[in-house]
Design a protein around this motif. Structure first.
Motif, PDB file in Angstrom:
ATOM      1  N   ALA A   1      29.786  90.739  31.343  1.00  0.00           N
ATOM      2  CA  ALA A   1      30.255  91.460  30.162  1.00  0.00           C
ATOM      3  C   ALA A   1      29.143  92.267  29.515  1.00  0.00           C
ATOM      4  CB  ALA A   1      30.844  90.476  29.150  1.00  0.00           C
ATOM      5  N   LEU A   2      27.909  91.752  29.547  1.00  0.00           N
ATOM      6  CA  LEU A   2      26.738  92.461  29.028  1.00  0.00           C
ATOM      7  C   LEU A   2      25.567  92.201  29.969  1.00  0.00           C
ATOM      8  CD1 LEU A   2      26.965  91.736  25.183  1.00  0.00           C
ATOM      9  CD2 LEU A   2      27.373  93.929  26.319  1.00  0.00           C
ATOM     10  N   ASP A   3      24.843  93.252  30.271  1.00  0.00           N
ATOM     11  CA  ASP A   3      23.744  93.152  31.219  1.00  0.00           C
ATOM     12  C   ASP A   3      22.501  93.815  30.621  1.00  0.00           C
ATOM     13  OD1 ASP A   3      22.127  92.936  33.415  1.00  0.00           O
ATOM     14  OD2 ASP A   3      23.227  94.377  34.648  1.00  0.00           O
ATOM     15  N   ASP A   4      21.611  92.993  30.058  1.00  0.00           N
ATOM     16  CA  ASP A   4      20.387  93.487  29.436  1.00  0.00           C
ATOM     17  C   ASP A   4      20.705  94.522  28.344  1.00  0.00           C
ATOM     18  OD1 ASP A   4      17.632  93.467  29.073  1.00  0.00           O
ATOM     19  OD2 ASP A   4      17.333  95.191  30.389  1.00  0.00           O
ATOM     20  N   ALA A   5      21.744  94.235  27.568  1.00  0.00           N
ATOM     21  CA  ALA A   5      22.184  95.169  26.523  1.00  0.00           C
ATOM     22  C   ALA A   5      21.305  95.051  25.283  1.00  0.00           C
ATOM     23  CB  ALA A   5      23.634  94.892  26.155  1.00  0.00           C
ATOM     24  N   ARG A   6      21.248  96.127  24.518  1.00  0.00           N
ATOM     25  CA  ARG A   6      20.439  96.092  23.295  1.00  0.00           C
ATOM     26  C   ARG A   6      21.001  97.074  22.279  1.00  0.00           C
ATOM     27  NH1 ARG A   6      17.660  99.421  26.879  1.00  0.00           N
ATOM     28  NH2 ARG A   6      16.888 101.406  26.021  1.00  0.00           N
ATOM     29  N   ILE A   7      20.695  96.788  21.008  1.00  0.00           N
ATOM     30  CA  ILE A   7      21.030  97.699  19.916  1.00  0.00           C
ATOM     31  C   ILE A   7      20.116  97.363  18.739  1.00  0.00           C
ATOM     32  CG2 ILE A   7      22.816  96.231  18.851  1.00  0.00           C
ATOM     33  CD1 ILE A   7      24.396  98.861  18.343  1.00  0.00           C
ATOM     34  N   ARG A   8      19.764  98.369  17.965  1.00  0.00           N
ATOM     35  CA  ARG A   8      18.885  98.193  16.803  1.00  0.00           C
ATOM     36  C   ARG A   8      19.490  99.020  15.673  1.00  0.00           C
ATOM     37  NH1 ARG A   8      13.055  97.385  16.062  1.00  0.00           N
ATOM     38  NH2 ARG A   8      12.330  98.535  14.225  1.00  0.00           N
ATOM     39  N   VAL A   9      19.901  98.331  14.607  1.00  0.00           N
ATOM     40  CA  VAL A   9      20.580  98.983  13.479  1.00  0.00           C
ATOM     41  C   VAL A   9      19.641  98.992  12.280  1.00  0.00           C
ATOM     42  CG1 VAL A   9      22.612  98.991  11.998  1.00  0.00           C
ATOM     43  CG2 VAL A   9      22.794  98.160  14.366  1.00  0.00           C
ATOM     44  N   GLY A  10      19.212 100.178  11.859  1.00  0.00           N
ATOM     45  CA  GLY A  10      18.264 100.305  10.768  1.00  0.00           C
ATOM     46  C   GLY A  10      18.885 100.143   9.396  1.00  0.00           C
ATOM     47  N   GLN A  11      18.055  99.820   8.417  1.00  0.00           N
ATOM     48  CA  GLN A  11      18.502  99.621   7.034  1.00  0.00           C
ATOM     49  C   GLN A  11      19.206 100.874   6.503  1.00  0.00           C
ATOM     50  OE1 GLN A  11      18.079  96.970   5.000  1.00  0.00           O
ATOM     51  NE2 GLN A  11      16.560  95.687   6.038  1.00  0.00           N
ATOM     52  N   GLY A  12      20.371 100.655   5.886  1.00  0.00           N
ATOM     53  CA  GLY A  12      21.072 101.734   5.198  1.00  0.00           C
ATOM     54  C   GLY A  12      21.758 102.739   6.087  1.00  0.00           C
ATOM     55  N   GLN A  13      21.798 102.487   7.384  1.00  0.00           N
ATOM     56  CA  GLN A  13      22.434 103.419   8.304  1.00  0.00           C
ATOM     57  C   GLN A  13      23.937 103.179   8.399  1.00  0.00           C
ATOM     58  OE1 GLN A  13      20.757 103.045  12.238  1.00  0.00           O
ATOM     59  NE2 GLN A  13      19.111 104.510  11.815  1.00  0.00           N
TER      60      GLN A  13
ATOM     61  N   ARG B   1      26.092  97.912  29.975  1.00  0.00           N
ATOM     62  CA  ARG B   1      24.673  98.173  29.730  1.00  0.00           C
ATOM     63  C   ARG B   1      24.481  99.217  28.639  1.00  0.00           C
ATOM     64  NH1 ARG B   1      21.153  96.357  33.669  1.00  0.00           N
ATOM     65  NH2 ARG B   1      19.609  97.859  32.933  1.00  0.00           N
ATOM     66  N   HIS B   2      23.315  99.156  28.006  1.00  0.00           N
ATOM     67  CA  HIS B   2      22.909 100.194  27.067  1.00  0.00           C
ATOM     68  C   HIS B   2      22.564 101.454  27.853  1.00  0.00           C
ATOM     69  CE1 HIS B   2      19.788 102.506  24.943  1.00  0.00           C
ATOM     70  NE2 HIS B   2      20.416 102.143  23.837  1.00  0.00           N
ATOM     71  N   VAL B   3      23.115 102.606  27.404  1.00  0.00           N
ATOM     72  CA  VAL B   3      22.878 103.873  28.089  1.00  0.00           C
ATOM     73  C   VAL B   3      22.070 104.832  27.229  1.00  0.00           C
ATOM     74  CG1 VAL B   3      23.992 105.931  29.071  1.00  0.00           C
ATOM     75  CG2 VAL B   3      24.976 103.670  29.485  1.00  0.00           C
ATOM     76  N   LEU B   4      22.366 104.859  25.932  1.00  0.00           N
ATOM     77  CA  LEU B   4      21.764 105.883  25.074  1.00  0.00           C
ATOM     78  C   LEU B   4      21.766 105.416  23.635  1.00  0.00           C
ATOM     79  CD1 LEU B   4      20.925 108.980  24.602  1.00  0.00           C
ATOM     80  CD2 LEU B   4      23.361 109.366  24.207  1.00  0.00           C
ATOM     81  N   THR B   5      20.682 105.666  22.914  1.00  0.00           N
ATOM     82  CA  THR B   5      20.658 105.613  21.459  1.00  0.00           C
ATOM     83  C   THR B   5      19.983 106.887  20.984  1.00  0.00           C
ATOM     84  OG1 THR B   5      20.621 103.198  21.280  1.00  0.00           O
ATOM     85  CG2 THR B   5      19.769 104.443  19.414  1.00  0.00           C
ATOM     86  N   ALA B   6      20.635 107.611  20.067  1.00  0.00           N
ATOM     87  CA  ALA B   6      20.090 108.898  19.630  1.00  0.00           C
ATOM     88  C   ALA B   6      20.614 109.233  18.248  1.00  0.00           C
ATOM     89  CB  ALA B   6      20.480 110.007  20.609  1.00  0.00           C
ATOM     90  N   PRO B   7      19.858 110.025  17.469  1.00  0.00           N
ATOM     91  CA  PRO B   7      20.397 110.554  16.216  1.00  0.00           C
ATOM     92  C   PRO B   7      21.626 111.413  16.516  1.00  0.00           C
ATOM     93  CG  PRO B   7      18.020 110.920  16.361  1.00  0.00           C
ATOM     94  CD  PRO B   7      18.470 110.481  17.719  1.00  0.00           C
ATOM     95  N   VAL B   8      22.634 111.295  15.660  1.00  0.00           N
ATOM     96  CA  VAL B   8      23.859 112.067  15.877  1.00  0.00           C
ATOM     97  C   VAL B   8      23.589 113.563  15.712  1.00  0.00           C
ATOM     98  CG1 VAL B   8      26.166 112.519  14.972  1.00  0.00           C
ATOM     99  CG2 VAL B   8      25.361 110.162  15.237  1.00  0.00           C
ATOM    100  N   ALA B   9      22.818 113.924  14.696  1.00  0.00           N
ATOM    101  CA  ALA B   9      22.502 115.334  14.472  1.00  0.00           C
ATOM    102  C   ALA B   9      21.742 115.876  15.676  1.00  0.00           C
ATOM    103  CB  ALA B   9      21.667 115.488  13.204  1.00  0.00           C
ATOM    104  N   GLY B  10      22.244 116.938  16.242  1.00  0.00           N
ATOM    105  CA  GLY B  10      21.575 117.560  17.372  1.00  0.00           C
ATOM    106  C   GLY B  10      22.009 117.038  18.725  1.00  0.00           C
ATOM    107  N   LEU B  11      22.883 115.999  18.768  1.00  0.00           N
ATOM    108  CA  LEU B  11      23.371 115.486  20.046  1.00  0.00           C
ATOM    109  C   LEU B  11      24.659 116.221  20.414  1.00  0.00           C
ATOM    110  CD1 LEU B  11      23.161 113.394  22.359  1.00  0.00           C
ATOM    111  CD2 LEU B  11      24.574 111.869  20.946  1.00  0.00           C
ATOM    112  N   PRO B  12      24.649 117.062  21.444  1.00  0.00           N
ATOM    113  CA  PRO B  12      25.864 117.801  21.812  1.00  0.00           C
ATOM    114  C   PRO B  12      26.999 116.859  22.191  1.00  0.00           C
ATOM    115  CG  PRO B  12      23.931 118.734  22.894  1.00  0.00           C
ATOM    116  CD  PRO B  12      23.501 117.424  22.286  1.00  0.00           C
ATOM    117  N   ARG B  13      28.210 117.213  21.820  1.00  0.00           N
ATOM    118  CA  ARG B  13      29.361 116.365  22.116  1.00  0.00           C
ATOM    119  C   ARG B  13      29.531 116.160  23.617  1.00  0.00           C
ATOM    120  NH1 ARG B  13      29.790 118.488  17.354  1.00  0.00           N
ATOM    121  NH2 ARG B  13      31.192 117.716  15.715  1.00  0.00           N
ATOM    122  N   ALA B  14      29.258 117.183  24.408  1.00  0.00           N
ATOM    123  CA  ALA B  14      29.400 117.052  25.857  1.00  0.00           C
ATOM    124  C   ALA B  14      28.445 115.999  26.398  1.00  0.00           C
ATOM    125  CB  ALA B  14      29.140 118.397  26.531  1.00  0.00           C
TER     126      ALA B  14
END
Length: 501
Positions: free
Chosen positions: A22-34, A221-234
């Motif tokens: 179900a999860l394979d070396d998955a990760r996430i980091r949620v910053g304060q106030g985001q 698996r985790h694939v991508l973490t990025a700021p939403v601003a500037g990330l093209p929808r495609a």
């Protein structure tokens, strides 16, 4: 000064269920106030991660931290509630209890005689809702609340435990555009008060509307973490699907004017919902009903299939006039129906895929006066193949399927009797991008085979498959848009905005 630690961080998470990873070396980091988005197709691992972040599951390997400190022991539920809360797509409020009772369920103070001071409970409930700017009468039974109000009550209840990290799991799946806008304003207000959100959604535009950062999971698996601003929808869609997003065509070519009329609605009126609604749909045509909150679009669709009865006006399906307010009569006249809420109206969770798919067509699976399991399973297998339902077999309970596959089962039942008219309300609510594309392709395929389609939704992607869209505002049809319409014009008509003013 050292930067503040993340509100929540999971790293190296591995979780298996028998042979399924179900999860394979998955990760996430949620910053304060985001407001941090978590997106991915069904089966990507989002639900498993949420269960781990809320202490409902223990990972086989990996660590979970809150504010830099290790997560509580699994059995310490109070400690978990003080750190994290989850507002699920399916409401957890108890309909028969009042708002006040739901807010303080299992936390009611009792006096020396063991009696509850209900006056104090209601006062505390009002104070709590006022603190978080939730305008709801605490004396109301929860069943009388709108979906939107229930969500706000659940958020307030979660915050009352002390948590300042809230997971919103598909919060907009059953909301219209106006309610979504109000929810987003409330999220922004709560952010300013120090609340952090993990936002799970299949609607990518919402990620751009409300979120600061997005994390993508694919195939556990985790694939991508990025700021939403500037990330093209495609690029975001490609990260979710593993391939570039396909372009959907925006204009269909339905049969010509000689087609038979499959649905005729004449001056349909229901006090408080809609007035004077008339429309006609030919065989093979897809017609959309669009509108914002209170427009009446869903109510008209539900009236067509007998979930509601109009005060006046008529409905004809394939030349027959079914008894008003009778779903069986509408089905017998030739209608198939996908309701707006699959959890409450679409299926029976503990019944099998086979039983759910054939609930409305007992006449097709009878043999010598008895229901035949062989005929039922044969019919179900053909629908499993036709709709690519991912299930080990017809006998699996629908509760064991992903959201996208559950919706396919609901569509399977709607198509089981080869309807002359298919009525769908919010047909892609709460499903992933790939399932959404698949379901809409099947709607077009069904129309191409000669079935008329009435599709009620305020999702622009749903409405793009329509040959024309009727826009409703305050219970009346105010505009008709031909296929290939402009987004701004359609949204303006739905919201009652004159672009030329």
């Amino acid at each position: 000064m050292d930067p503040a630690p993340p509100v929540a961080e999971a790293s190296g998470i591995v979780k298996r269920f028998d042979s399924t990873v179900a999860l394979d070396d998955a990760r996430i980091r949620v910053g304060q106030g985001q407001t941090h988005a978590l997106v991915g197709r069904n089966g990507a691992g989002k639900s498993t991660l949420v269960a781990i972040l809320t202490g409902l599951l223990t990972p086989d390997r990996g660590t979970v931290l809150f504010d830099g400190e290790p997560a509580p022991r699994p059995a310490d539920r109070d400690a978990w509630r003080r750190r994290v809360a989850c507002v699920y797509q399916k409401s957890t409020v108890i309909p028969e209890l009042t708002v006040a009772e739901n807010l303080f369920l299992n936390r009611l103070d009792r006096g020396r005689l063991g009696l509850v001071d209900w006056g104090r409970v209601r006062r505390d409930a009002r104070d709590l809702l006022e603190k978080w700017s939730v305008e709801v009468d605490v004396r109301l039974p929860a069943k009388d609340l709108s979906i939107e109000q229930r969500q706000f009550v659940e958020i307030a209840r979660a915050l009352s435990f002390g948590a300042r990290f809230v997971i919103l799991d598909e919060p907009t799946a059953q909301l219209d555009a106006a309610a979504i806008s109000r929810l987003f304003h409330r999220v922004e207000d709560l952010q300013r008060q120090g609340v952090t959100f993990l936002f799970i959604s299949h609607h990518l535009q919402e990620v751009y509307d409300i979120c600061d950062t997005v994390t993508v999971f694919r195939d556990a698996r985790h694939v991508l973490t990025a700021p939403v601003a500037g990330l093209p929808r495609a690029e975001l869609v490609a990260a979710m699907t593993g391939e570039a997003a396909a372009e959907r065509r925006t204009v269909r070519h339905p049969p010509g004017p000689e087609r038979a009329t499959a649905l005729r609605v004449d001056t349909l009126t229901a006090d408080g919902s809609y007035a004077g609604v008339s429309l006609e749909i030919g065989a093979g045509e897809i017609v959309g009903l669009a509108g914002a909150a209170g427009s009446g679009r869903n109510e008209v669709a539900e009236t067509v299939v007998g979930l509601r009865a109009a005060d006046s006006g008529t409905v004809q399906i394939a030349g027959r006039r079914p008894r008003p307010g009778s779903v069986p009569a509408a089905l017998a006249a030739g209608a198939g129906f996908v309701p707006r809420d699959r959890h409450q109206q679409g299926f029976v969770p503990q019944l099998s895929v086979a039983d759910n798919s054939t609930l409305s067509v007992p006449h097709r699976i009878r043999s010598r006066g008895f229901l035949s399991a062989r005929r039922r399973d044969s019919l179900t297998r053909s629908m499993i193949t036709h709709l690519a339902i991912k299930t080990p077999g017809p006998e699996l309970p629908v509760a064991g399927l992903s959201g996208g596959n559950q919706q396919k089962v609901v569509l399977a039942r709607a198509l089981a009797d080869d309807p002359k008219l298919l009525v769908l309300i919010n047909p892609t609510a709460g499903v992933d991008v790939r399932s959404k594309e698949f379901l809409l392709d099947k709607v077009e395929e069904t129309a191409a085979a000669g079935t008329a389609v009435l599709l009620a939704s305020d999702e622009l992607d749903d409405l793009r498959v329509c040959d024309r869209v009727l826009v409703m505002l305050r219970g009346r049809v105010v505009a008709t848009m031909a296929g290939g319409w402009d987004d701004h014009e359609l949204v303006a008509a739905m919201e009652g905005v004159d672009l030329d003013a």
